[in-house]
Design a protein around this motif. Structure first.
Motif, PDB file in Angstrom:
ATOM      1  N   ALA A 163       0.834  -1.203   0.000  1.00  0.00           N
ATOM      2  CA  ALA A 163       0.000   0.000   0.000  1.00  0.00           C
ATOM      3  C   ALA A 163       0.873   1.260   0.000  1.00  0.00           C
ATOM      4  CB  ALA A 163      -0.926  -0.002   1.206  1.00  0.00           C
ATOM      5  N   ASP A 203       1.224   4.073  -3.100  1.00  0.00           N
ATOM      6  CA  ASP A 203       1.082   5.512  -2.895  1.00  0.00           C
ATOM      7  C   ASP A 203       2.383   6.270  -3.130  1.00  0.00           C
ATOM      8  OD1 ASP A 203      -1.560   5.202  -2.323  1.00  0.00           O
ATOM      9  OD2 ASP A 203      -1.419   5.680  -0.188  1.00  0.00           O
ATOM     10  N   ASN A 204       3.402   5.547  -3.591  1.00  0.00           N
ATOM     11  CA  ASN A 204       4.691   6.166  -3.915  1.00  0.00           C
ATOM     12  C   ASN A 204       5.294   6.896  -2.719  1.00  0.00           C
ATOM     13  OD1 ASN A 204       6.775   6.573  -5.776  1.00  0.00           O
ATOM     14  ND2 ASN A 204       6.033   8.623  -6.312  1.00  0.00           N
ATOM     15  N   ARG A 205       5.129   6.286  -1.540  1.00  0.00           N
ATOM     16  CA  ARG A 205       5.777   6.836  -0.354  1.00  0.00           C
ATOM     17  C   ARG A 205       7.270   6.528  -0.415  1.00  0.00           C
ATOM     18  NH1 ARG A 205       2.096   8.526   3.481  1.00  0.00           N
ATOM     19  NH2 ARG A 205       3.880   9.800   4.080  1.00  0.00           N
ATOM     20  N   TYR A 227      -1.539   2.893   6.983  1.00  0.00           N
ATOM     21  CA  TYR A 227      -1.022   1.742   6.230  1.00  0.00           C
ATOM     22  C   TYR A 227      -0.884   0.501   7.117  1.00  0.00           C
ATOM     23  CZ  TYR A 227       0.025   5.421   2.909  1.00  0.00           C
ATOM     24  OH  TYR A 227      -0.086   6.478   2.036  1.00  0.00           O
ATOM     25  N   THR A 274      -4.996  -1.277   5.750  1.00  0.00           N
ATOM     26  CA  THR A 274      -4.647  -2.095   4.575  1.00  0.00           C
ATOM     27  C   THR A 274      -4.970  -3.568   4.795  1.00  0.00           C
ATOM     28  OG1 THR A 274      -2.392  -2.376   5.419  1.00  0.00           O
ATOM     29  CG2 THR A 274      -2.782  -0.535   3.909  1.00  0.00           C
TER      30      THR A 274
END
Length: 269
Positions: A81, A85-87, A235, A239
């Motif tokens: 997750a 979300d490109n964390r 998260y 998730t």
């Protein structure tokens, strides 16, 4: 319909979850936590990161009312997750490893609550030992069962602590959060940022980050900690699903990130 998480009063929450918290509240005292620190913080058991992850295929968290899959699935769900979300890569890795302290069951015991069957010293929402237990704990009716609540040294709002001392100076109930935090703090190759270490150490501290308790003990820095945990909590908690991943299929993506922040050698547990 949106899924409800952490509903401990739901009719389908197993008796084992409630019994877990009864034991945890009854047995997690200042003396117990001190003994667990002495017993488990020896850092003399080398084991590679992904070997530790594979062992969590054998562990289901008995305290979790939301998920009955092996714990490794929760870790991959959290990490994927964050990835979607490109964390930042360090945060993805943190999602992947945040529960790895649960490998304590490999050398744990029923007596300590650190085994595969008895998990009250490994998993579940943690609280501060050495001061009054707040009613924001899950099943607060069990608070009075804790022997420390009859000890005047420990049963006041500040207990054995100085007012405003800050989270980092508190002793939390023993569990996988503190264990992994200490293991990684001892790991010389660890270059994870402070935010990652905060996420690992305090993600199960629900009476503080969700319940709003322990205000007498907090310091200014803890406001930043709260922002960090609330971000990570999205998260960690939301998730959870029944989707099953194959660890071998995701390792290729995460291994270079793990080596970037934790090196290539074994971690000493």
């Amino acid at each position: 319909m949106e899924k409800t998480f952490r509903n401990y009063e739901a009719v389908d929450v197993s008796a084992a979850v409630k019994e877990h918290y009864r034991k945890m509240r009854t047995k997690q005292t200042v003396d117990y936590v001190q003994r667990m620190h002495k017993k488990y913080l020896t850092f003399d058991k080398p084991m590679p990161l992904f070997e530790a992850m594979a062992h969590l295929n054998k562990l289901i968290d008995v305290s979790d009312p939301d998920l009955d899959l092996p714990n490794v699935q929760h870790l991959i769900q959290s990490a994927e997750a964050l990835r979607a979300d490109n964390r930042p890569d360090w945060m993805q890795l943190t999602g992947l490893i945040h529960d790895l302290g649960k490998v304590m069951f490999l050398w744990g015991s029923d007596e300590d609550g650190t085994s595969q069957d008895e998990q009250w010293g490994t998993v579940g929402d943690v609280f501060v030992v050495g001061c009054a237990l707040p009613d924001t704990c899950v099943y607060p009716e069990f608070n009075a069962l804790n022997p420390d609540m009859a000890d005047p040294r420990y049963n006041t709002p500040t207990g054995m602590y100085e007012e405003g001392c800050g989270l980092d100076n508190l002793t939390l109930a023993w569990g996988h959060d503190e264990y992994l935090y200490r293991v990684l703090a001892n790991h010389k190759e660890n270059t994870l940022p402070e935010e990652a270490m905060v996420m690992i150490r305090y993600h199960s501290f629900y009476p503080w980050h969700t319940g709003g308790s322990y205000k007498e003990l907090l310091c200014d820095k803890d406001e930043k900690y709260l922002e960090i945990i609330k971000d990570f909590n999205k998260y960690d908690l939301y998730t959870k699903s029944q989707k099953v991943y194959d660890l071998d299929e995701v390792i290729d993506y995460y291994r270079p990130i793990a080596e970037k922040y934790l090196g290539t050698g074994p971690i000493y547990w």
